[in-house]
Design a protein around this motif. Structure first.
Motif, PDB file in Angstrom:
ATOM      1  N   ALA A  11       0.814  -1.216   0.000  1.00 31.54           N
ATOM      2  CA  ALA A  11       0.000   0.000   0.000  1.00 31.54           C
ATOM      3  C   ALA A  11       0.848   1.267   0.000  1.00 31.54           C
ATOM      4  O   ALA A  11       0.433   2.290  -0.541  1.00 31.54           O
ATOM      5  N   SER A  12       2.038   1.207   0.578  1.00 26.40           N
ATOM      6  CA  SER A  12       2.908   2.388   0.620  1.00 26.40           C
ATOM      7  C   SER A  12       3.869   2.455  -0.568  1.00 26.40           C
ATOM      8  O   SER A  12       4.670   3.372  -0.665  1.00 26.40           O
ATOM      9  N   GLY A  13       3.808   1.466  -1.458  1.00 29.32           N
ATOM     10  CA  GLY A  13       4.680   1.455  -2.634  1.00 29.32           C
ATOM     11  C   GLY A  13       5.969   0.677  -2.453  1.00 29.32           C
ATOM     12  O   GLY A  13       6.747   0.541  -3.392  1.00 29.32           O
ATOM     13  N   VAL A  14       6.230   0.169  -1.258  1.00 26.85           N
ATOM     14  CA  VAL A  14       7.443  -0.624  -1.002  1.00 26.85           C
ATOM     15  C   VAL A  14       7.258  -2.019  -1.590  1.00 26.85           C
ATOM     16  O   VAL A  14       6.198  -2.637  -1.422  1.00 26.85           O
ATOM     17  N   LEU A  15       8.265  -2.512  -2.275  1.00 25.81           N
ATOM     18  CA  LEU A  15       8.194  -3.853  -2.849  1.00 25.81           C
ATOM     19  C   LEU A  15       8.382  -4.887  -1.749  1.00 25.81           C
ATOM     20  O   LEU A  15       9.406  -4.901  -1.067  1.00 25.81           O
ATOM     21  N   THR A  16       7.383  -5.741  -1.572  1.00 26.50           N
ATOM     22  CA  THR A  16       7.391  -6.739  -0.513  1.00 26.50           C
ATOM     23  C   THR A  16       7.196  -8.125  -1.109  1.00 26.50           C
ATOM     24  O   THR A  16       6.386  -8.297  -2.015  1.00 26.50           O
ATOM     25  N   GLY A  17       7.950  -9.094  -0.600  1.00 21.54           N
ATOM     26  CA  GLY A  17       7.839 -10.471  -1.072  1.00 21.54           C
ATOM     27  C   GLY A  17       8.545 -11.403  -0.111  1.00 21.54           C
ATOM     28  O   GLY A  17       8.663 -11.113   1.082  1.00 21.54           O
ATOM     29  N   THR A  18       9.052 -12.507  -0.654  1.00 26.26           N
ATOM     30  CA  THR A  18       9.738 -13.509   0.150  1.00 26.26           C
ATOM     31  C   THR A  18      11.176 -13.641  -0.325  1.00 26.26           C
ATOM     32  O   THR A  18      11.434 -13.770  -1.527  1.00 26.26           O
ATOM     33  N   GLY A  19      12.092 -13.623   0.632  1.00 26.63           N
ATOM     34  CA  GLY A  19      13.503 -13.823   0.332  1.00 26.63           C
ATOM     35  C   GLY A  19      14.005 -15.085   1.002  1.00 26.63           C
ATOM     36  O   GLY A  19      13.740 -15.309   2.187  1.00 26.63           O
ATOM     37  N   TYR A  20      14.691 -15.925   0.211  1.00 24.82           N
ATOM     38  CA  TYR A  20      15.289 -17.146   0.751  1.00 24.82           C
ATOM     39  C   TYR A  20      16.753 -16.865   1.035  1.00 24.82           C
ATOM     40  O   TYR A  20      17.479 -16.352   0.174  1.00 24.82           O
ATOM     41  N   ASN A  21      17.214 -17.196   2.238  1.00 22.70           N
ATOM     42  CA  ASN A  21      18.600 -16.982   2.624  1.00 22.70           C
ATOM     43  C   ASN A  21      19.332 -18.324   2.639  1.00 22.70           C
ATOM     44  O   ASN A  21      19.159 -19.113   3.564  1.00 22.70           O
ATOM     45  N   PRO A  22      20.186 -18.591   1.636  1.00 17.92           N
ATOM     46  CA  PRO A  22      20.911 -19.860   1.600  1.00 17.92           C
ATOM     47  C   PRO A  22      21.892 -20.037   2.757  1.00 17.92           C
ATOM     48  O   PRO A  22      22.313 -21.154   3.038  1.00 17.92           O
ATOM     49  N   GLU A  23      22.234 -18.948   3.450  1.00 16.67           N
ATOM     50  CA  GLU A  23      23.179 -19.051   4.564  1.00 16.67           C
ATOM     51  C   GLU A  23      22.558 -19.716   5.794  1.00 16.67           C
ATOM     52  O   GLU A  23      23.280 -20.177   6.667  1.00 16.67           O
ATOM     53  N   ASP A  24      21.219 -19.743   5.872  1.00 20.23           N
ATOM     54  CA  ASP A  24      20.580 -20.437   6.995  1.00 20.23           C
ATOM     55  C   ASP A  24      19.420 -21.334   6.547  1.00 20.23           C
ATOM     56  O   ASP A  24      18.798 -21.998   7.368  1.00 20.23           O
ATOM     57  N   GLY A  25      19.128 -21.342   5.232  1.00 20.51           N
ATOM     58  CA  GLY A  25      18.069 -22.207   4.709  1.00 20.51           C
ATOM     59  C   GLY A  25      16.661 -21.754   5.056  1.00 20.51           C
ATOM     60  O   GLY A  25      15.724 -22.540   4.971  1.00 20.51           O
ATOM     61  N   LYS A  26      16.494 -20.486   5.429  1.00 18.69           N
ATOM     62  CA  LYS A  26      15.181 -19.984   5.831  1.00 18.69           C
ATOM     63  C   LYS A  26      14.688 -18.907   4.881  1.00 18.69           C
ATOM     64  O   LYS A  26      15.484 -18.221   4.238  1.00 18.69           O
ATOM     65  N   SER A  27      13.361 -18.772   4.829  1.00 16.67           N
ATOM     66  CA  SER A  27      12.725 -17.729   4.029  1.00 16.67           C
ATOM     67  C   SER A  27      12.174 -16.656   4.961  1.00 16.67           C
ATOM     68  O   SER A  27      11.707 -16.959   6.061  1.00 16.67           O
ATOM     69  N   TYR A  28      12.250 -15.403   4.505  1.00 17.10           N
ATOM     70  CA  TYR A  28      11.853 -14.264   5.315  1.00 17.10           C
ATOM     71  C   TYR A  28      10.956 -13.322   4.517  1.00 17.10           C
ATOM     72  O   TYR A  28      11.088 -13.217   3.287  1.00 17.10           O
ATOM     73  N   ARG A  29      10.082 -12.609   5.242  1.00 18.63           N
ATOM     74  CA  ARG A  29       9.358 -11.500   4.623  1.00 18.63           C
ATOM     75  C   ARG A  29      10.430 -10.461   4.310  1.00 18.63           C
ATOM     76  O   ARG A  29      11.216 -10.077   5.188  1.00 18.63           O
ATOM     77  N   THR A  30      10.465 -10.019   3.061  1.00 17.39           N
ATOM     78  CA  THR A  30      11.563  -9.179   2.603  1.00 17.39           C
ATOM     79  C   THR A  30      11.037  -7.974   1.853  1.00 17.39           C
ATOM     80  O   THR A  30      10.020  -8.058   1.164  1.00 17.39           O
ATOM     81  N   THR A  31      11.739  -6.849   1.988  1.00 16.13           N
ATOM     82  CA  THR A  31      11.399  -5.659   1.219  1.00 16.13           C
ATOM     83  C   THR A  31      12.596  -5.258   0.369  1.00 16.13           C
ATOM     84  O   THR A  31      13.756  -5.494   0.739  1.00 16.13           O
ATOM     85  N   LEU A  32      12.305  -4.662  -0.771  1.00 10.83           N
ATOM     86  CA  LEU A  32      13.313  -4.113  -1.674  1.00 10.83           C
ATOM     87  C   LEU A  32      13.035  -2.618  -1.787  1.00 10.83           C
ATOM     88  O   LEU A  32      11.930  -2.229  -2.168  1.00 10.83           O
ATOM     89  N   SER A  33      14.017  -1.795  -1.446  1.00 11.93           N
ATOM     90  CA  SER A  33      13.838  -0.337  -1.476  1.00 11.93           C
ATOM     91  C   SER A  33      14.993   0.317  -2.216  1.00 11.93           C
ATOM     92  O   SER A  33      16.129   0.304  -1.715  1.00 11.93           O
ATOM     93  N   PRO A  34      14.746   0.893  -3.398  1.00  7.95           N
ATOM     94  CA  PRO A  34      15.811   1.624  -4.089  1.00  7.95           C
ATOM     95  C   PRO A  34      16.289   2.800  -3.239  1.00  7.95           C
ATOM     96  O   PRO A  34      15.488   3.514  -2.656  1.00  7.95           O
ATOM     97  N   LYS A  35      17.593   2.967  -3.156  1.00  4.51           N
ATOM     98  CA  LYS A  35      18.197   4.074  -2.417  1.00  4.51           C
ATOM     99  C   LYS A  35      19.016   4.944  -3.365  1.00  4.51           C
ATOM    100  O   LYS A  35      20.002   5.532  -2.975  1.00  4.51           O
ATOM    101  N   GLY A  36      18.606   5.004  -4.594  1.00  5.03           N
ATOM    102  CA  GLY A  36      19.300   5.717  -5.652  1.00  5.03           C
ATOM    103  C   GLY A  36      19.319   4.818  -6.871  1.00  5.03           C
ATOM    104  O   GLY A  36      18.875   3.670  -6.804  1.00  5.03           O
TER     105      GLY A  36
END
Length: 142
Positions: A92-117
């Protein structure tokens, strides 16, 4: 004395004015591309996957397998080519939200992607409803 403009002409003038307004930027388009993590050990290619965005590992400094995966059958699969970002859409606020898998611990997390430039992307993974988060800054690769 001026002549009245017919209604069709009014509609055409309004349409022309609206077409000249700048289009709203597609927030997903800013993150499409190839990104290197802050440690310089991997690169992720973010692209469209249907109505959302996803990301795959396209380069690794050293090849690895998915050894921390909770499924023992998947622990020998190569990380190269593995999709680690899934179903990213603007919230709703325009932030890209999805799921990120971290191979360093084998877990998936709620993840956001935010351009900073134009060449910097903040990746933020959270657990416990956002109480505990970790972030990383990725750099665009050309």
């Amino acid at each position: 004395m001026t002549m009245p403009i017919p209604k069709l002409s009014h509609a055409l003038l309004i349409a022309a004015a609206l077409m000249s307004l700048p289009a709203r930027a597609d927030s997903t388009g800013e993150v499409i591309g190839r990104w290197r993590d802050s440690d310089g050990v991997s690169e992720i290619a973010i692209s469209r996957c249907g109505p959302a965005l996803c990301g795959k590992i396209v380069w690794l400094k050293q090849p690895h397998v998915d050894r921390f995966n909770p499924d023992p059958k998947l622990r020998e699969r190569p990380l190269l080519g593995l999709q680690v970002l899934s179903d990213f859409k603007p919230d709703a606020s325009g932030v890209l939200t999805g799921t990120g898998y971290n191979p360093e611990d084998g877990k998936s997390y709620r993840t956001t992607l935010s351009p900073k430039g134009p060449d910097t992307l903040e990746i933020r993974g959270c657990v416990l409803g956002g109480l505990v988060c970790d972030d990383d800054l990725w750099t665009r690769q050309r």
